[in-house]
Scaffold this motif. Sequence first.
Motif, PDB file in Angstrom:
ATOM      1  N   MET A  59       0.833  -1.207   0.000  1.00  0.00           N
ATOM      2  CA  MET A  59       0.000   0.000   0.000  1.00  0.00           C
ATOM      3  C   MET A  59       0.864   1.252   0.000  1.00  0.00           C
ATOM      4  N   LEU A  60       1.854   1.280   0.863  1.00  0.00           N
ATOM      5  CA  LEU A  60       2.743   2.438   0.936  1.00  0.00           C
ATOM      6  C   LEU A  60       3.526   2.615  -0.367  1.00  0.00           C
ATOM      7  N   ALA A  61       3.998   1.504  -0.929  1.00  0.00           N
ATOM      8  CA  ALA A  61       4.778   1.584  -2.167  1.00  0.00           C
ATOM      9  C   ALA A  61       3.930   2.099  -3.323  1.00  0.00           C
ATOM     10  N   TRP A  62       2.666   1.676  -3.408  1.00  0.00           N
ATOM     11  CA  TRP A  62       1.791   2.150  -4.495  1.00  0.00           C
ATOM     12  C   TRP A  62       1.540   3.645  -4.369  1.00  0.00           C
ATOM     13  N   MET A  63       1.305   4.097  -3.147  1.00  0.00           N
ATOM     14  CA  MET A  63       1.102   5.537  -2.953  1.00  0.00           C
ATOM     15  C   MET A  63       2.368   6.324  -3.294  1.00  0.00           C
ATOM     16  N   ALA A  64       3.524   5.743  -2.996  1.00  0.00           N
ATOM     17  CA  ALA A  64       4.785   6.403  -3.369  1.00  0.00           C
ATOM     18  C   ALA A  64       4.919   6.493  -4.883  1.00  0.00           C
ATOM     19  N   CYS A  65       4.522   5.430  -5.581  1.00  0.00           N
ATOM     20  CA  CYS A  65       4.553   5.457  -7.050  1.00  0.00           C
ATOM     21  C   CYS A  65       3.634   6.558  -7.586  1.00  0.00           C
ATOM     22  N   GLU A  66       2.468   6.699  -6.979  1.00  0.00           N
ATOM     23  CA  GLU A  66       1.547   7.754  -7.404  1.00  0.00           C
ATOM     24  C   GLU A  66       2.157   9.134  -7.184  1.00  0.00           C
ATOM     25  N   ARG A  67       2.790   9.306  -6.040  1.00  0.00           N
ATOM     26  CA  ARG A  67       3.415  10.598  -5.747  1.00  0.00           C
ATOM     27  C   ARG A  67       4.521  10.924  -6.746  1.00  0.00           C
ATOM     28  N   THR A  79       4.866   9.815  -9.829  1.00  0.00           N
ATOM     29  CA  THR A  79       4.430   9.949 -11.230  1.00  0.00           C
ATOM     30  C   THR A  79       3.333  10.986 -11.433  1.00  0.00           C
ATOM     31  N   GLY A  80       2.513  11.212 -10.411  1.00  0.00           N
ATOM     32  CA  GLY A  80       1.400  12.132 -10.595  1.00  0.00           C
ATOM     33  C   GLY A  80       1.291  13.218  -9.567  1.00  0.00           C
ATOM     34  N   GLY A  81       2.107  13.138  -8.536  1.00  0.00           N
ATOM     35  CA  GLY A  81       2.118  14.198  -7.543  1.00  0.00           C
ATOM     36  C   GLY A  81       1.151  14.031  -6.394  1.00  0.00           C
ATOM     37  N   ARG A  82       0.233  13.058  -6.460  1.00  0.00           N
ATOM     38  CA  ARG A  82      -0.774  12.892  -5.421  1.00  0.00           C
ATOM     39  C   ARG A  82      -1.006  11.409  -5.137  1.00  0.00           C
ATOM     40  N   ALA A  83      -1.076  11.064  -3.872  1.00  0.00           N
ATOM     41  CA  ALA A  83      -1.513   9.720  -3.486  1.00  0.00           C
ATOM     42  C   ALA A  83      -3.036   9.697  -3.427  1.00  0.00           C
ATOM     43  N   THR A  84      -3.643   8.560  -3.759  1.00  0.00           N
ATOM     44  CA  THR A  84      -5.100   8.454  -3.784  1.00  0.00           C
ATOM     45  C   THR A  84      -5.567   7.261  -2.962  1.00  0.00           C
ATOM     46  N   LEU A  85      -6.811   7.318  -2.506  1.00  0.00           N
ATOM     47  CA  LEU A  85      -7.407   6.204  -1.772  1.00  0.00           C
ATOM     48  C   LEU A  85      -7.544   4.988  -2.681  1.00  0.00           C
ATOM     49  N   PHE A  86      -7.940   5.231  -3.916  1.00  0.00           N
ATOM     50  CA  PHE A  86      -8.057   4.147  -4.885  1.00  0.00           C
ATOM     51  C   PHE A  86      -6.705   3.452  -5.062  1.00  0.00           C
ATOM     52  N   GLY A  87      -5.643   4.239  -5.178  1.00  0.00           N
ATOM     53  CA  GLY A  87      -4.317   3.670  -5.331  1.00  0.00           C
ATOM     54  C   GLY A  87      -3.876   2.899  -4.105  1.00  0.00           C
ATOM     55  N   ALA A  88      -4.170   3.426  -2.917  1.00  0.00           N
ATOM     56  CA  ALA A  88      -3.814   2.725  -1.691  1.00  0.00           C
ATOM     57  C   ALA A  88      -4.497   1.366  -1.629  1.00  0.00           C
ATOM     58  N   CYS A  89      -5.761   1.316  -2.024  1.00  0.00           N
ATOM     59  CA  CYS A  89      -6.497   0.048  -2.034  1.00  0.00           C
ATOM     60  C   CYS A  89      -5.895  -0.920  -3.053  1.00  0.00           C
ATOM     61  N   SER A  90      -5.562  -0.417  -4.229  1.00  0.00           N
ATOM     62  CA  SER A  90      -4.964  -1.267  -5.262  1.00  0.00           C
ATOM     63  C   SER A  90      -3.637  -1.850  -4.780  1.00  0.00           C
ATOM     64  N   GLY A  91      -2.832  -1.030  -4.120  1.00  0.00           N
ATOM     65  CA  GLY A  91      -1.560  -1.501  -3.608  1.00  0.00           C
ATOM     66  C   GLY A  91      -1.724  -2.578  -2.559  1.00  0.00           C
ATOM     67  N   ALA A  92      -2.665  -2.385  -1.646  1.00  0.00           N
ATOM     68  CA  ALA A  92      -2.899  -3.390  -0.608  1.00  0.00           C
ATOM     69  C   ALA A  92      -3.276  -4.727  -1.227  1.00  0.00           C
ATOM     70  N   VAL A  93      -4.168  -4.705  -2.217  1.00  0.00           N
ATOM     71  CA  VAL A  93      -4.578  -5.959  -2.865  1.00  0.00           C
ATOM     72  C   VAL A  93      -3.394  -6.604  -3.582  1.00  0.00           C
ATOM     73  N   ALA A  94      -2.566  -5.801  -4.252  1.00  0.00           N
ATOM     74  CA  ALA A  94      -1.384  -6.355  -4.931  1.00  0.00           C
ATOM     75  C   ALA A  94      -0.462  -7.045  -3.934  1.00  0.00           C
ATOM     76  N   GLY A  95      -0.265  -6.448  -2.763  1.00  0.00           N
ATOM     77  CA  GLY A  95       0.571  -7.076  -1.749  1.00  0.00           C
ATOM     78  C   GLY A  95      -0.019  -8.378  -1.235  1.00  0.00           C
ATOM     79  N   LEU A  96      -1.319  -8.400  -1.034  1.00  0.00           N
ATOM     80  CA  LEU A  96      -1.990  -9.622  -0.590  1.00  0.00           C
ATOM     81  C   LEU A  96      -1.830 -10.732  -1.620  1.00  0.00           C
ATOM     82  N   VAL A  97      -1.947 -10.370  -2.900  1.00  0.00           N
ATOM     83  CA  VAL A  97      -1.777 -11.352  -3.972  1.00  0.00           C
ATOM     84  C   VAL A  97      -0.356 -11.919  -3.963  1.00  0.00           C
TER      85      VAL A  97
END
Length: 421
Positions: free
Chosen positions: A250-258, A260-278
């Motif tokens: 989750m943290l890594a996905w939000m860092a990627c968003e920051r 590449t796009g300058g902002r972390a998002t709730l949608f991105g945080a959720c996507s990252g968490a699911v990727a880690g679980l997978v």
Amino acid sequence: MIDTGDTAFILVSAFLVFIMTLGIAFFYGGMVRRKNAGDTMLLCTSVAGLVSVIWVVLGYTLVFGDGFAAATETGAAANPLLGGLEHVFLAGVSPEDAWGTVPELVWALYQGMFALITVAIIVGAVVERVRFSRFLVFVGVWVLVVYCPLAHMVWGGGWIADALGAHDFAGGDVVHISSGVSALVLALAVGARFGNGRLSYQPHNIPFILLGTLFLWLGWFGFNAGSAGAANGQAGLAFATTNTAAGAAMLAWMACERLTGGRATLFGACSGAVAGLVAVTPGAGYVDVWAAALMGVVVSVVCFLAVSRLKPRFGYDDALDAFGVHGVGGMVGTVLTGVFANPAYGPFAGLLFGDPLQVVRQLLSVLFVIAWAGGLTFVVTRVMTRLGGPLHVDHASEEMGLDLAEHTEPAYPAYSGMDLH
């Protein structure tokens, strides 16, 4: 001997895995446009009902039949590719006979929950344009010809685990790679949404996505920890690695968003968490907690690039990134299990603990699952198209929204069906 504590633990774990189906319904339901929310959630729900019946009738016996005893006693099944038919309708699966330290009936039902969530993952690739009834037919066939043989080869004493020597603790190969690859092939067979590449498909309900993510995260504890088969130290390890990988990803996905796009998002945080679980799923009971954190970071970066760079480059319409997160994440996690597996926790060692060939075995299993799931899904979709016509709804129905066109039941009754968002 049947242990009541272990039995209670597996029953609770089965319940938690079933909760994941509810989670993915909300997760996917929030990601689509509101005119398709009801259809998307019904797809996730209805496949759970369908597969529940198929599992009892044929699924369990095709995975654990014809070699169940051999698999539990010697590690090798009588048939390396597919189970037999002695347990049709769970015949001979008794609440008194033990599978390890739990009743075989309890283990059979727990394993059935894995089949449910696997097919629900596929929904995400073809939402907003697939014909509802045709998708149910696809699911019924897919479970029997793709999932059951694959689960037998990995967990039923078949050749992937016994002959190849690849390991999958809780479903990297069986659940995530198989569903992700099949989702991509199905998406290509169904065809893209009519506005793909032209319209911006924004999620209509971010809180639904968060709710679904939390249900998935909760259910994943049963998914991974329960795969230890007992309430023991390995289950505790799987619980710890599962939570740690999700948090790190989750943290890594939000860092990627920051970055590449300058902002972390709730949608991105959720996507990252699911990727880690997978990613942690195939090695949850085999790797150290620090390794799980590293796996979470790696998979988040890879899946972020797959979703944000790979998909736009090739133009395929994997609507909710079933392939980009589950397929790609499962591949990354399965290979990294061959790197980080600690022999103190399981029957094999990874690269860092003295066996570099384990990475090769894990990679070969990934390649086999890609070929198996992708090839058979392609055949199934071709036959269905030849016999019954296109899997894609017509243009007018897609414009109206599938809630109304397929079910005459909008998720939001005040909604007229005329607006694209």
